[in-house]
Design an enzyme around this catalytic site. Structure first.
Site, mmCIF file in Angstrom:
data_model
loop_
_atom_site.group_PDB
_atom_site.id
_atom_site.type_symbol
_atom_site.label_atom_id
_atom_site.label_comp_id
_atom_site.label_asym_id
_atom_site.label_seq_id
_atom_site.Cartn_x
_atom_site.Cartn_y
_atom_site.Cartn_z
ATOM 1 N N GLU A 1 -14.542 -6.068 8.588
ATOM 2 C CA GLU A 1 -13.299 -5.521 9.215
ATOM 3 C C GLU A 1 -13.146 -4.228 9.734
ATOM 4 O O GLU A 1 -14.146 -3.345 9.373
ATOM 5 C CB GLU A 1 -12.173 -5.989 8.320
ATOM 6 C CG GLU A 1 -12.196 -5.180 7.299
ATOM 7 C CD GLU A 1 -11.066 -5.399 6.059
ATOM 8 O OE1 GLU A 1 -10.106 -5.157 6.367
ATOM 9 O OE2 GLU A 1 -11.467 -6.009 4.965
ATOM 10 N N SER B 1 -6.501 -2.765 1.517
ATOM 11 C CA SER B 1 -6.802 -2.111 0.265
ATOM 12 C C SER B 1 -7.346 -3.322 -0.831
ATOM 13 O O SER B 1 -6.799 -2.892 -1.880
ATOM 14 C CB SER B 1 -5.545 -1.301 -0.386
ATOM 15 O OG SER B 1 -5.393 -0.172 0.222
ATOM 16 N N TYR C 1 -9.182 3.496 -5.748
ATOM 17 C CA TYR C 1 -8.137 4.531 -5.789
ATOM 18 C C TYR C 1 -8.171 5.107 -7.168
ATOM 19 O O TYR C 1 -7.640 6.249 -7.315
ATOM 20 C CB TYR C 1 -6.924 3.894 -5.410
ATOM 21 C CG TYR C 1 -6.794 3.594 -3.905
ATOM 22 C CD1 TYR C 1 -7.050 4.328 -3.095
ATOM 23 C CD2 TYR C 1 -6.638 2.101 -3.927
ATOM 24 C CE1 TYR C 1 -7.067 4.010 -1.788
ATOM 25 C CE2 TYR C 1 -6.411 1.673 -2.515
ATOM 26 C CZ TYR C 1 -6.819 2.395 -1.479
ATOM 27 O OH TYR C 1 -6.881 2.218 -0.150
ATOM 28 N N GLU D 1 0.832 -1.390 -0.028
ATOM 29 C CA GLU D 1 -0.010 0.132 0.161
ATOM 30 C C GLU D 1 0.857 1.350 0.073
ATOM 31 O O GLU D 1 0.211 2.317 0.260
ATOM 32 C CB GLU D 1 -1.062 -0.108 1.453
ATOM 33 C CG GLU D 1 -1.844 -1.008 1.076
ATOM 34 C CD GLU D 1 -2.948 -1.015 2.387
ATOM 35 O OE1 GLU D 1 -3.832 -0.131 2.142
ATOM 36 O OE2 GLU D 1 -2.998 -2.105 3.154
ATOM 37 N N ASN E 1 -10.358 -0.911 10.145
ATOM 38 C CA ASN E 1 -9.378 -0.222 9.609
ATOM 39 C C ASN E 1 -9.027 0.838 10.568
ATOM 40 O O ASN E 1 -9.454 1.882 10.660
ATOM 41 C CB ASN E 1 -9.789 0.321 8.155
ATOM 42 C CG ASN E 1 -8.506 0.737 7.439
ATOM 43 O OD1 ASN E 1 -7.577 1.312 8.074
ATOM 44 N ND2 ASN E 1 -8.585 0.892 6.028
ATOM 45 N N ASP F 1 -16.258 -1.766 8.036
ATOM 46 C CA ASP F 1 -16.731 -2.015 6.769
ATOM 47 C C ASP F 1 -17.821 -3.075 7.110
ATOM 48 O O ASP F 1 -17.624 -3.965 7.844
ATOM 49 C CB ASP F 1 -15.636 -2.454 5.749
ATOM 50 C CG ASP F 1 -14.753 -1.273 5.481
ATOM 51 O OD1 ASP F 1 -15.078 -0.156 5.484
ATOM 52 O OD2 ASP F 1 -13.606 -1.870 4.971
ATOM 53 N N GLY G 1 -7.697 5.840 4.603
ATOM 54 C CA GLY G 1 -7.146 6.509 3.632
ATOM 55 C C GLY G 1 -7.307 7.937 3.938
ATOM 56 O O GLY G 1 -8.364 8.406 4.651
ATOM 57 N N ARG H 1 -12.300 3.113 10.800
ATOM 58 C CA ARG H 1 -13.630 2.825 9.899
ATOM 59 C C ARG H 1 -13.702 1.364 9.813
ATOM 60 O O ARG H 1 -12.955 0.532 9.683
ATOM 61 C CB ARG H 1 -13.402 3.290 8.376
ATOM 62 C CG ARG H 1 -14.470 3.455 7.815
ATOM 63 C CD ARG H 1 -14.009 3.598 6.235
ATOM 64 N NE ARG H 1 -13.623 2.420 5.553
ATOM 65 C CZ ARG H 1 -12.518 2.082 5.047
ATOM 66 N NH1 ARG H 1 -11.458 3.173 4.868
ATOM 67 N NH2 ARG H 1 -12.016 0.995 4.467
#
Length: 308
Positions: free
Chosen positions: A269, A142, A211, A16, A271, A252, A275, A250
């Site tokens: 999951e 990612s 992205y 990443e 994070n 998901d 980002g 964050r």
């Protein structure tokens, strides 16, 4: 009064790296605009010596992936006694291991998908579970290495045990969850809005959908019932607290509403290093809550500490 000196860590050695460079540059630019003294550090094996010599007031951690969000750099910063943003050693390590994070989440009543961890070299010739299912690296982000095995696929994915695979020996095999992609950020004790991610021209929310410009559409607030919206927020906060996250995280989710509005909500999951470009998901959520990008980053710098 002298300006607070913030070292922004970016780059690093993980898959990443490009994402981290983008996040780190955006954060450094915005923090300078907020009046901080900023030093940008493209992380290499000498990062500990560089930080010891620099002695910044705060480290803003904009690294993604292994070494940057798995507790490794957090441990270095604890040794150096430099306050840093985001989660600490234990929460970072737990969140980075998808299976262990799911175990913690399930223990506090958060719904997760059936799954098992398999060594990729021992991946069976027959399907390890009834398709459709998802195979993903245990410790990557990612969407690197994610393979969706469709219902009509006659055999398991061969890429997993091939020499081309470069995402670690352990893989997570998880029941595929139909439905909508929802995500929710947490900022300290404050739950942010729920976003629906709609991939454009992609089968799922893969690397390019994340992205590449135009790869996905973000709908905030997500167009779901107030009951489901609040439930997602509650589960995101519960996961943040159970895993011991600090700063910003964050979570998901998948929400399958094909048969009823209540449907099925599954936590995928968490994070701990989302980002951080102005158009990334969590800064968008913060913007929806009334924070400019600069104000959001300032909050993270002020929140930084050791022993997180």
């Amino acid at each position: 009064m002298s300006r607070k000196h913030v070292a922004v860590l970016m780059g690093g050695f993980s898959s990443e790296r490009p994402v981290s460079l983008s996040s780190g540059t955006a954060c450094a630019d915005a923090l300078e605009a907020e009046g901080f003294q900023v030093t940008r550090i493209d992380v290499d094996r000498d990062v500990s010596a560089k930080l010891a010599a620099l002695r910044p007031d705060v480290v803003f951690n904009a690294l993604h992936g292994p070494y940057g969000e798995d507790g490794t750099i957090q441990g270095v910063l604890e040794y150096l006694e430099i306050p840093y943003t985001h989660s600490g050693v234990l929460a970072s390590a737990l969140a980075m291991d998808k299976e262990k994070a799911k175990g913690v989440a399930a223990a506090v009543g958060i719904p997760v998908a059936q799954s098992e961890v398999i060594n990729r070299f021992a991946f069976p010739a027959e399907h390890p579970m009834k398709p459709p299912y998802v195979v993903k690296p245990v410790r990557e982000g990612s969407s690197f290495g994610v393979v969706i095995v469709q219902e009509d696929q006659s055999h398991p994915p061969q890429i997993i045990s091939s020499p081309e695979w470069r995402y670690g020996e352990q893989v997570l095999v998880e029941r595929y969850i139909y439905g909508r992609e929802l995500t929710c950020g947490v900022m300290g004790d404050q739950v942010l809005g729920v976003t629906e991610i709609v991939p454009v021209g992609h089968g799922f929310y893969d690397y390019d959908a994340k992205y590449v410009a135009g790869g996905s559409k973000h709908v905030i607030p997500a167009e779901i019932s107030p009951n489901i919206y609040q439930k997602i927020q509650s589960l995101a906060l519960r996961a943040h607290q159970a895993i011991g996250c600090r700063g910003v995280s964050r979570s998901d989710f998948r929400y399958d509403d094909r048969f009823s509005e209540d449907g099925e909500i599954i936590w995928l999951e968490i994070n701990t290093q989302p980002g951080m470009t102005p158009t990334s998901l969590v800064p968008e959520m913060a913007g929806h809550a009334g924070y400019t990008f600069g104000e959001f980053l300032r909050w993270m710098v002020e929140d930084a500490s050791c022993s997180r």
